[in-house]
Enzyme design. Structure first.
Site, PDB file in Angstrom:
ATOM      1  N   SER A 266       0.824  -1.198   0.000  1.00  0.00           N
ATOM      2  CA  SER A 266       0.000   0.000   0.000  1.00  0.00           C
ATOM      3  C   SER A 266       0.866   1.260   0.000  1.00  0.00           C
ATOM      4  CB  SER A 266      -0.959  -0.054   1.196  1.00  0.00           C
ATOM      5  OG  SER A 266      -2.000   0.864   1.054  1.00  0.00           O
ATOM      6  N   ASP A 458      -7.808  -5.922  -6.249  1.00  0.00           N
ATOM      7  CA  ASP A 458      -7.728  -4.658  -5.514  1.00  0.00           C
ATOM      8  C   ASP A 458      -8.136  -3.498  -6.414  1.00  0.00           C
ATOM      9  OD1 ASP A 458      -7.086  -2.720  -3.595  1.00  0.00           O
ATOM     10  OD2 ASP A 458      -4.979  -2.663  -4.187  1.00  0.00           O
ATOM     11  N   HIS A 520      -6.238  -6.262  -2.034  1.00  0.00           N
ATOM     12  CA  HIS A 520      -5.163  -5.361  -1.616  1.00  0.00           C
ATOM     13  C   HIS A 520      -4.128  -6.073  -0.758  1.00  0.00           C
ATOM     14  CE1 HIS A 520      -3.563  -1.353  -0.902  1.00  0.00           C
ATOM     15  NE2 HIS A 520      -3.621  -1.528   0.403  1.00  0.00           N
TER      16      HIS A 520
END
Length: 543
Positions: A266, A458, A520
């Site tokens: 991330s 994601d 994700h």
């Protein structure tokens, strides 16, 4: 990763009122941000004449909505510092900095580079039997202290389950910015998970199966970390990480001789290029950095933001989440968004980078968020927005907030939270969000291999965007990498040999992976696949 939208305009931090330094320049943050509108008026007047009309209007609105007594930096946590006598080891950075040796040229030099005199490392040997987390595996926890800045970073180390004397060491960083790496530990890739009854459950696919792993809560005021000050940009955070690793490997030289890899997901797409570059900038170091891994990261917004519309509108391998009208609206907003990001890339000033983030997140990301679908997995609805769509985070938070757990780990704060929205806001309003940290990747590639992997379900840091920026990156191997074709990625290490888990392309020191059926957080959705590619990467495959 939490993306803030324009609804937070009224809570903008005055930290943005200080001109940001360009990437790779000396850190000149100056005094801490102040409260009140007077300094905002003064600084705005100074810069407004040089801003484009649209950006100038943005800051004028900020001034109108500004509240005199609004907290402008993340608030410090309540804490009680334990005396040094309660720790098993205390490593003084000043002692390390004072050691001089004679180099090969006959000249005296410091044994280890870097500004370390203000740092200490406190270490506690964790008793696994008290927590039930990976019993039989050696563990350490503690704090890195920056005594000058009153910063205290919490870490938790797990030795390899396999061959700790020879297995590599991996640092894991969650993103946010502002999310604890202990969420990665218990939700994704650590040695245990927590069930709904607060029972510890072993994870057979833990990344410490064949590597020792350090989970670090950074920047300060994240997770169990705390400070009376703040860190609001990635470059400043990098200095702390270098110090932590240096002092840790000084205390435990048995790990310093092994390969070291830095990994995260991330917003770690921002962190890792900076942190790797910081480590590699030091010639004399005890950090044996061998590679970097970024999962579903935000690294090059200018190249990644155009891929949000395709991912949300059915062109990323999954059904469309948005209707055609909304998709057209996103297309219409893209030109302005990219223009703002380009201006941010040129100046790297908060005065232009903040409007870029606010506009783009509102125009490009908000339409998806308004659907109620999980931004971290396009296949699912968001179950609980307060827990970032993953209710299990509430269970993890409850477990970590038990007094017995905090006592066993030597924790000094009164409570744990998985993500700190104040940190997220601080980074956003310092202009860090849209900065071009990808420009550091070519220099990193000159020295170590880099793996970019992405779960293909994601939305928020989607595989299309990650493939796009890796293909577009300007580096000596650019042409060969961009022309390389994605090939099937299959399991080779266990009974499911031959199972297709994704696609991979690699050239030189650069590798990109698409992992099928993962959102994700790849290790959460595809634990077998994540351990498969990690083990093979650590063994040197693809580089």
């Amino acid at each position: 990763m939490k993306f803030l939208t324009t609804g937070l305009l009224a809570t903008a931090a005055l930290a943005a009122a200080q001109e940001q330094q360009v990437l790779q320049a000396e850190d000149g943050m100056g005094q801490a941000p102040q409260r009140g509108s007077s300094i905002f008026d003064e600084t705005l007047q100074k810069f407004q004449s040089s801003l484009e009309d649209g950006i100038s209007h943005f800051w004028s609105e900020m001034k109108t909505n500004f509240k005199d007594y609004l907290p402008l930096i993340s608030l410090p946590k309540k804490h009680t510092r334990r005396p040094d006598s309660e720790w098993d080891h205390v490593v003084r950075g000043a002692d390390i900095e004072s050691v001089w040796v004679q180099g090969a040229d006959g000249e005296k030099r410091r044994e280890i580079d870097g500004k370390l005199h203000n740092y200490d490392l406190r270490v506690k040997a964790v008793d696994p039997s008290k927590l039930g987390v990976d019993a039989g595996v050696k563990q350490y926890s503690g704090y890195l202290d920056d005594n000058d800045a009153d910063k205290h970073l919490f870490y938790w180390f797990f030795e390899s389950r396999n061959d700790p004397k020879n297995d590599p060491v991996v640092l894991w960083l969650n993103g946010g910015p502002g999310c604890s790496s202990l969420t990665g530990l218990f939700l994704e890739l650590g040695p245990a998970t927590i069930d709904k009854n607060l029972k510890v459950v072993s994870n057979p696919y833990s990344w410490n199966s064949n590597a020792s792993v350090i989970f670090l809560d950074q920047p300060v005021n994240v997770g169990f970390s705390y400070s009376g000050s703040s860190v609001s940009d990635t470059v400043a955070a990098g200095k702390d990480v270098y110090a932590l690793l240096t002092l840790f490997f000084k205390q435990f030289p048995e790990y310093a001789t092994q390969d070291f890899h830095i990994s995260g997901e991330s917003y770690a797409g921002h962190y890792i290029p900076v942190f790797a570059a910081e480590i590699l900038s030091h010639k004399n170091t005890n950090i044996n950095l061998k590679s970097a891994l970024i999962g579903n990261g935000l690294t090059d917004p200018l190249t990644q933001y155009p891929q949000y519309r395709p991912m949300a509108c059915g062109e990323g391998g999954y059904p469309a989440v948005l209707d055609q009208g909304t998709c057209r609206s996103m297309d219409n907003s893209l030109e302005r968004c990219l223009s703002l990001i380009e201006t941010c890339y040129s100046s790297e000033s908060a005065w232009v980078c903040v409007p870029a983030a606010m506009y783009c997140n509102s125009a490009i990301l908000a339409p998806y968020q308004q659907t109620g679908m999980n931004p971290y997995d396009v296949r699912n609805k968001c179950e609980d927005m307060a827990s970032l769509c993953y209710p299990q985070l509430n269970v993890i938070t409850e477990w970590l907030n038990q007094k017995s757990v905090m006592q066993a780990l030597g924790v000094e704060v009164e409570s744990y939270e998985s993500c700190n929205s104040g940190i997220n806001r601080d980074f956003l309003f310092h202009g860090d969000w849209m900065k071009p940290y990808h420009r550091l990747v070519p220099s990193v590639l000159e020295k170590i291999p880099v793996l970019i992997y992405a779960g293909d379900a994601d939305f928020i840091c989607n595989w299309l965007g990650n493939q796009a920026w890796t293909d577009a990156l300007e580096w000596p191997g650019h042409k060969k990498f961009a022309e390389a074709k994605l090939e099937d990625l299959k399991i080779v290490d266990n009974k499911n040999k031959g199972k297709k888990i994704g696609q991979v392309k690699s050239s030189g020191n650069f590798t990109f992976m698409r992992i099928f059926g993962a959102g994700h957080m790849v290790p959460l959705n595809q634990p077998e696949a994540s351990l498969e590619f990690l083990n093979r990467w650590l063994r040197g495959e693809w580089h």
